[in-house]
Write an enzyme that holds these catalytic residues in place. Structure first.
Site, PDB file in Angstrom:
ATOM      1  N   ASN A  11       6.964  -6.904  -7.231  1.00 22.20           N
ATOM      2  CA  ASN A  11       6.226  -7.834  -8.102  1.00 22.20           C
ATOM      3  C   ASN A  11       6.898  -7.872  -9.476  1.00 22.20           C
ATOM      4  O   ASN A  11       7.099  -8.934 -10.059  1.00 22.20           O
ATOM      5  CB  ASN A  11       4.777  -7.381  -8.332  1.00 22.20           C
ATOM      6  CG  ASN A  11       3.856  -7.641  -7.166  1.00 22.20           C
ATOM      7  OD1 ASN A  11       2.949  -6.852  -6.914  1.00 22.20           O
ATOM      8  ND2 ASN A  11       4.057  -8.729  -6.443  1.00 22.20           N
ATOM      9  N   HIS A  39      -3.200  -8.777   0.266  1.00 20.83           N
ATOM     10  CA  HIS A  39      -2.099  -9.435  -0.441  1.00 20.83           C
ATOM     11  C   HIS A  39      -2.503 -10.837  -0.863  1.00 20.83           C
ATOM     12  O   HIS A  39      -3.510 -11.360  -0.419  1.00 20.83           O
ATOM     13  CB  HIS A  39      -0.879  -9.505   0.493  1.00 20.83           C
ATOM     14  CG  HIS A  39      -0.482  -8.176   1.057  1.00 20.83           C
ATOM     15  ND1 HIS A  39       0.480  -7.382   0.484  1.00 20.83           N
ATOM     16  CD2 HIS A  39      -0.923  -7.499   2.142  1.00 20.83           C
ATOM     17  CE1 HIS A  39       0.617  -6.271   1.209  1.00 20.83           C
ATOM     18  NE2 HIS A  39      -0.224  -6.317   2.219  1.00 20.83           N
ATOM     19  N   GLN A  40      -1.661 -11.447  -1.685  1.00 21.90           N
ATOM     20  CA  GLN A  40      -2.028 -12.734  -2.277  1.00 21.90           C
ATOM     21  C   GLN A  40      -2.360 -13.811  -1.251  1.00 21.90           C
ATOM     22  O   GLN A  40      -3.462 -14.379  -1.269  1.00 21.90           O
ATOM     23  CB  GLN A  40      -0.909 -13.214  -3.210  1.00 21.90           C
ATOM     24  CG  GLN A  40      -1.240 -14.521  -3.928  1.00 21.90           C
ATOM     25  CD  GLN A  40      -0.281 -14.823  -5.064  1.00 21.90           C
ATOM     26  OE1 GLN A  40      -0.651 -14.787  -6.233  1.00 21.90           O
ATOM     27  NE2 GLN A  40       0.965 -15.123  -4.716  1.00 21.90           N
ATOM     28  N   TYR A  58      11.937 -16.740  -6.794  1.00 16.99           N
ATOM     29  CA  TYR A  58      11.800 -18.187  -6.620  1.00 16.99           C
ATOM     30  C   TYR A  58      13.095 -18.905  -7.024  1.00 16.99           C
ATOM     31  O   TYR A  58      13.501 -19.887  -6.415  1.00 16.99           O
ATOM     32  CB  TYR A  58      10.600 -18.715  -7.407  1.00 16.99           C
ATOM     33  CG  TYR A  58       9.280 -18.380  -6.748  1.00 16.99           C
ATOM     34  CD1 TYR A  58       8.343 -17.570  -7.392  1.00 16.99           C
ATOM     35  CD2 TYR A  58       8.975 -18.851  -5.471  1.00 16.99           C
ATOM     36  CE1 TYR A  58       7.141 -17.240  -6.788  1.00 16.99           C
ATOM     37  CE2 TYR A  58       7.780 -18.526  -4.855  1.00 16.99           C
ATOM     38  CZ  TYR A  58       6.867 -17.717  -5.520  1.00 16.99           C
ATOM     39  OH  TYR A  58       5.680 -17.388  -4.912  1.00 16.99           O
ATOM     40  N   ARG A 118      -6.209  -7.296  -4.199  1.00 20.44           N
ATOM     41  CA  ARG A 118      -4.826  -7.095  -3.774  1.00 20.44           C
ATOM     42  C   ARG A 118      -4.446  -5.650  -4.038  1.00 20.44           C
ATOM     43  O   ARG A 118      -5.146  -4.914  -4.742  1.00 20.44           O
ATOM     44  CB  ARG A 118      -3.905  -8.034  -4.555  1.00 20.44           C
ATOM     45  CG  ARG A 118      -4.060  -9.486  -4.146  1.00 20.44           C
ATOM     46  CD  ARG A 118      -3.370 -10.406  -5.109  1.00 20.44           C
ATOM     47  NE  ARG A 118      -1.916 -10.273  -5.074  1.00 20.44           N
ATOM     48  CZ  ARG A 118      -1.115 -10.911  -5.918  1.00 20.44           C
ATOM     49  NH1 ARG A 118      -1.617 -11.694  -6.862  1.00 20.44           N
ATOM     50  NH2 ARG A 118       0.197 -10.773  -5.829  1.00 20.44           N
ATOM     51  N   HIS A 119      -3.320  -5.258  -3.470  1.00 18.33           N
ATOM     52  CA  HIS A 119      -2.737  -3.961  -3.797  1.00 18.33           C
ATOM     53  C   HIS A 119      -2.463  -3.933  -5.304  1.00 18.33           C
ATOM     54  O   HIS A 119      -2.421  -4.984  -5.967  1.00 18.33           O
ATOM     55  CB  HIS A 119      -1.418  -3.817  -3.040  1.00 18.33           C
ATOM     56  CG  HIS A 119      -0.522  -5.004  -3.273  1.00 18.33           C
ATOM     57  ND1 HIS A 119       0.266  -5.127  -4.402  1.00 18.33           N
ATOM     58  CD2 HIS A 119      -0.354  -6.143  -2.566  1.00 18.33           C
ATOM     59  CE1 HIS A 119       0.897  -6.295  -4.357  1.00 18.33           C
ATOM     60  NE2 HIS A 119       0.532  -6.935  -3.262  1.00 18.33           N
ATOM     61  N   GLU A 163       1.088  -9.153   4.449  1.00 14.35           N
ATOM     62  CA  GLU A 163       1.360 -10.379   3.709  1.00 14.35           C
ATOM     63  C   GLU A 163       2.105 -11.385   4.585  1.00 14.35           C
ATOM     64  O   GLU A 163       2.750 -11.027   5.576  1.00 14.35           O
ATOM     65  CB  GLU A 163       2.168 -10.048   2.436  1.00 14.35           C
ATOM     66  CG  GLU A 163       2.505 -11.221   1.530  1.00 14.35           C
ATOM     67  CD  GLU A 163       1.284 -12.029   1.027  1.00 14.35           C
ATOM     68  OE1 GLU A 163       0.394 -12.366   1.844  1.00 14.35           O
ATOM     69  OE2 GLU A 163       1.250 -12.384  -0.170  1.00 14.35           O
ATOM     70  N   ARG A 175       2.343  -0.830  -0.168  1.00 16.85           N
ATOM     71  CA  ARG A 175       1.609  -1.024  -1.423  1.00 16.85           C
ATOM     72  C   ARG A 175       0.091  -1.022  -1.276  1.00 16.85           C
ATOM     73  O   ARG A 175      -0.625  -0.561  -2.172  1.00 16.85           O
ATOM     74  CB  ARG A 175       2.090  -2.281  -2.164  1.00 16.85           C
ATOM     75  CG  ARG A 175       2.136  -3.556  -1.328  1.00 16.85           C
ATOM     76  CD  ARG A 175       3.089  -4.553  -1.977  1.00 16.85           C
ATOM     77  NE  ARG A 175       3.127  -5.884  -1.419  1.00 16.85           N
ATOM     78  CZ  ARG A 175       3.871  -6.254  -0.378  1.00 16.85           C
ATOM     79  NH1 ARG A 175       4.607  -5.362   0.277  1.00 16.85           N
ATOM     80  NH2 ARG A 175       3.866  -7.522   0.041  1.00 16.85           N
TER      81      ARG A 175
END
Lengths: 520, 429
Positions: free
Chosen positions: B223, B351-352, B297, B216-217, B286, B266
């Site tokens: 983040n 990305h994730q 969240y 990932r970045h 992403e 990123r």
């Protein structure tokens, strides 16, 4: 220290700040294409679909952003030899015709070199019979000398009905036969083919040509032999050729019926149909019935207005997310006036370079082309299809079928409540525009007059920038008036210059030249 | 039905396994049926190549029965398990056997596509034997030279009766012949979309050894605040990671490494620190969280509690309003996978969610596992193809970062309480 990044204003691509080029080296979201340049060399007897394939492939490659151009040796020959008289020109023992033909091939190769080295071309399609090993050796040497990759496409077909049909479709009406009736043209052309047959050496994958990169297309795509694909672009070319077919069929493109957002002048969103939109959908259903098509596939996007339109048809349909309208990012659901007010700079930038312009957190036409490419590939595989989509998406698809460049694409007219009927014909696509007579708002915005063009935004290496397949730079022969006595026309030295003058005896000028091109 | 054809050690199982993995990843339920495994079930211990002699009547019966059993299971897979493609992995080297398969398929209305692998290069054959045969259950008690010898004899048993697909007699069949590990292909009568995709895939894969690095970045500003999506730059620790990544890559001494990033700041920033040429792919961006972009969240739970619950119910298929789903990602990433297959050494900085999709492809993870694969920040995954699969090495580059992984909570119903929804929130450092 890592370089600072800025987001370029039009494409919204992050580039190092010190980089003063208008676009980063690897601009688009696609892999960079074949570097060094590639020469695609067609191989095959006449009437095997070489020019058809050359043009189609060129159109596709330009649309996905790989600058490509066709070099048709027949056109060079027509420039050099103003009047074609008969198949005698192509007899294998016609020494001086052979010299002319050789010179034409060399002239075309010179232009290939210039296109690939000096004009920003990436792929050149060398469209000629190239049926002898000798000729192909010459081309391979040429490629090696200049550092070009060579990829052969050979079309092999022995089905007489296919050949005859090809001749009728594209040969009898070609400039060579402008003075002939169809039957005579057909006969002469068949004799022309015979001239080539004796010296035809097909590509030999087992021995002589086993180290070459090529695809043999057998019987119009029933079978393919693929040898030594070297890189990404050759792989894509092979995939494209294997998905194309020549069955007659029709593609219908239209937008969803007028939506409630349309009536308010809003961009994007996911609203449903207005009352007039529903009327259009009903009219579309009737139109489709009237067309009396066998097996029509219907495709929509995943947006409500497109699906609602399809629902009226009472037929099964397939939803493609790839057909969704361009994502207007932060400008979604706004009217143009609201956009102008909230994001005046963005609004101006968009008009400056509408193809490359990416909405903040959204998409550009350039992004759309990439997104929509699998749809095009599947359209190539299919037969009769009705695509119910959206304005920007429809412009992308239309640009592919009608060979329109990136510059033109965002301004193609795709009004609501109008069906575009596309039928492949000869080397291109016939388009009929059918308005279904249901009123709708106009959503088209023309290119504003005072727009400054961005610096060199159009020719970008390695990025997805549809270009129109360039016209051949050979002057097309002027149509000779049938009444004019042919003897009066004396070829000027300049037309012979294409074929190096030193090879042609002076006696060719004048009366002996005309009428009978075979000069033994 | 995809029917493999070819002498032993021609890469049939390698191709079958890889193709099955690819088709499943793009969403086409596919299963492999390897007749060798049925044989090992039926005949518990393998003695030697004599089993495969063409005059060994008893063995012949067993082998025929195994093939029939496999075909029966294929029928069950199609009719009862919603399978769409079955890969019938066996030598299928006689015309007789292929006729049996064709009638089986015809009876049931299955399309058949043959994949024949032809190779006569002895070096490649020996290498194949060493790579995959030596480790097979058949040779578990032998030393390597014994295994090679026996296997070569085994191949001889097949050679006498081997009738390759005939380009003339079999011209009505749909097939691809692969010569010399992809140097040449003969493709005949592709019938439909899926066969066309299969051919394209087969023509793009290669067996040259190489490694794919996924990362990932570096940690981003967003983040740090626990927000999803957006297009922020790297945090100070993120920049440190980029420098550590540069050192790591140099240390790997990779020949001709290609570096790919997304279009987001990123990843581009991370690549910039490497000081090498890189290519930006929009397809690597992403997942678009639509209306939830740049929310935490907790904010998502507060603003869109139903959506939040629905996502936990089916994280793979769930599409953010005005955004994307993992399923959409897979479609978006398919050209990236295809190009990764063509390439050799590549470092993908992404990305994730993207990394989860790519990882699921390489490690053959199903849709329900995919969205929960662990892809922490500041960790490089090195994937190296080996035998029939992929070896994975995970290297944490020792730069601290927040944890962005959220497991599936116990309660996924829309009536759950906020506490239950936020039960598995990643805990910050």
């Amino acid at each position: 220290m890592p370089r600072e990044l800025t987001q370029n204003r039009i494409q919204k691509i992050w580039v190092p700040t010190k980089d003063d080029k208008p676009a980063p080296r690897r601009a688009a979201g696609a892999p960079h294409f074949a570097n060094p340049p590639t020469v695609i060399v067609m191989v095959g007897l006449p009437a095997r679909g070489k020019t058809y394939t050359s043009k189609k492939l060129t159109r596709y490659l330009n649309w996905i952003g790989t600058p490509t151009k066709v070099f048709n040796v027949g056109e060079y020959r027509r420039e050099a030899v103003k009047n074609y008289s008969s198949y005698d020109f192509f007899k294998p023992d016609n020494e001086c015709a052979l010299k002319i033909r050789q010179q034409c091939a060399l002239a075309a190769l010179r232009d290939v070199r210039s296109y690939l080295k000096e004009e920003g071309g990436q792929v050149a399609v060398f469209d000629a019979t190239n049926t002898t090993r000798e000729r192909r050796e010459m081309i391979l040497k040429f490629g090696k000398e200049h550092g070009f990759k060579i990829f052969f496409i050979e079309s092999v077909c022995d089905d007489p009905s296919v050949i005859a049909s090809n001749i009728m479709e594209v040969k009898v009406s070609c400039p060579d036969y402008r003075d002939c009736n169809k039957t005579d043209a057909m006969l002469d052309f068949q004799r022309r083919i015979e001239c080539y047959k004796s010296s035809y050496q097909p590509l030999d994958p087992d021995r002589h040509d086993r180290d070459l990169s090529f695809i043999k297309v057998i019987d119009v795509g029933r079978r393919f032999l693929v040898n030594r694909i070297q890189d990404h672009i050759q792989s894509k070319i092979v995939y494209y050729l294997m998905n194309s077919h020549v069955q007659p069929r029709t593609i219908y493109l239209c937008r969803h019926g007028e939506s409630t957002d349309n009536t308010e002048g809003r961009l994007g969103g996911d609203s449903g149909l207005s009352a007039r939109g529903r009327q259009f959908s009903a009219a579309l259903a009737r139109f489709v019935e009237e067309q009396q098509l066998k097996d029509l596939k219907v495709w929509t996007s995943q947006l409500c207005r497109s699906i609602q339109t399809a629902e009226h048809l009472g037929r099964p349909y397939e939803q493609w997310k790839a057909l969704n309208e361009i994502d207007a990012g932060v400008c979604e659901d706004m009217t143009y006036d609201e956009m102008k007010e909230k994001f005046p700079e963005e609004f101006a930038l968009r008009d400056e370079d509408k193809y490359y312009y990416r909405y903040p957190a959204g998409e550009s036409y350039q992004d759309l082309v990439q997104r929509v490419e699998p749809v095009i590939m599947e359209l190539e595989r299919q037969e009769n299809v009705l695509v119910i989509c959206h304005q920007a998406v429809m412009r992308c698809l239309l640009a592919y079928f009608l060979d329109k460049s990136a510059d033109e694409m965002p301004y193609l007219r795709c009004p609501l409540h109008t069906v575009l009927k596309l039928t492949p014909v000869a080397y291109g696509c016939k388009v009929e525009s059918i308005s279904l007579n249901v009123e709708a708002v106009n959503t088209h915005r023309d290119r504003p007059e005072e727009v400054k063009r961005g610096p060199g935004t159009l020719i970008r290496r390695n990025s997805v920038t549809p270009l129109t397949s360039p016209e051949s730079n050979i002057k097309k022969p002027r149509i000779v008036d049938l009444d004019e006595a042919p003897l009066r026309e004396i070829p000027s030295v300049s037309s012979l210059a294409l074929c190096s003058p030193s090879h042609l005896p002076l006696s060719l000028a004048g009366q002996h030249w005309l009428g009978k091109v075979c000069l033994t | 039905m995809i029917v493999m054809v070819g002498l032993p050690a021609r890469g049939k199982t390698y191709i079958s396994t890889k193709l099955t993995r690819y088709l499943n990843w793009i969403g086409v339920p596919t299963k492999m049926f390897n007749v060798g495994q049925y044989r090992r079930q039926a005949v518990k211990t393998y003695k030697n190549f004599e089993f495969f002699r063409s005059d060994n009547e008893e063995a012949m019966q067993i082998r025929k029965a195994c093939a029939s059993a496999a075909l029966k299971d294929i029928a069950t897979y199609f009719t009862k398990e919603q399978g769409q493609v079955a890969v019938f992995d066996a030598t299928n080297t006689t015309r007789e056997r292929r006729v049996v398969i064709m009638s089986f398929a015809k009876e049931r209305g299955y399309k058949v596509f043959f994949v024949e692998s032809i190779c006569d290069d002895p070096e490649i054959i020996i290498e194949n034997i060493k790579q995959v045969k030596f480790g097979s259950p058949d040779y578990v008690d032998r030393d390597i030279d014994e295994a090679i010898d026996d296997f070569i004899q085994r191949i001889e048993c097949y050679k006498a009766s081997y009738i390759p697909i005939d380009d003339d007699k079999d011209r009505k069949l749909s097939y691809i012949k692969i010569f010399d590990v992809g140097s040449r292909y003969l493709v005949n009568r592709v019938q439909d979309h899926i066969q066309s995709r299969i051919v394209y895939y087969l023509m793009n894969i290669h067996v040259t050894p190489r490694s794919i690095y996924l990362s990932r970045h570096g940690e981003s500003e967003l983040n740090l605040t626990g927000r999803i999506g957006g297009d922020s730059g790297l945090s100070p620790r993120g920049l440190k990671y980029a420098a550590a990544l540069a050192t790591f890559i140099k240390g790997q001494n990779i020949k001709d490494l290609k570096v790919w990033t997304s279009h987001m700041k990123r990843t581009v920033q991370t690549a910039e620190v490497l000081g090498v040429q890189y290519e930006q792919w929009k397809a690597l961006n992403e997942i678009d969280a639509g209306v939830c972009e740049e929310l935490t969240y907790e904010e998502i739970q507060e603003k869109f509690p139903t959506e939040f619950a629905l996502r936990d119910q089916d994280k793979y298929r769930y599409r953010y309003p005005k955004g994307e789903s993992y399923e959409d990602l897979v479609h978006r990433l398919e050209p990236v996978i295809m190009e990764l297959e063509r390439q050799e050494n590549v470092l993908v900085i992404c990305h994730q969610a993207i990394m989860r999709c790519l990882l699921a492809y390489f490690l053959d993870k199903a849709a329900d596992e995919l969205p929960y694969l662990r892809c922490p920040l500041h960790t490089v995954l090195k994937l190296t193809p080996v035998a029939y699969g992929c070896k994975m090495e995970s290297c944490f580059l020792n730069i601290e970062a927040v944890n962005t992984h959220r497991d599936r909570p116990v309660n996924v119903s829309i009536s759950r309480s906020p506490e239950e929804a936020l039960q598995t929130l990643p805990t910050d450092i």
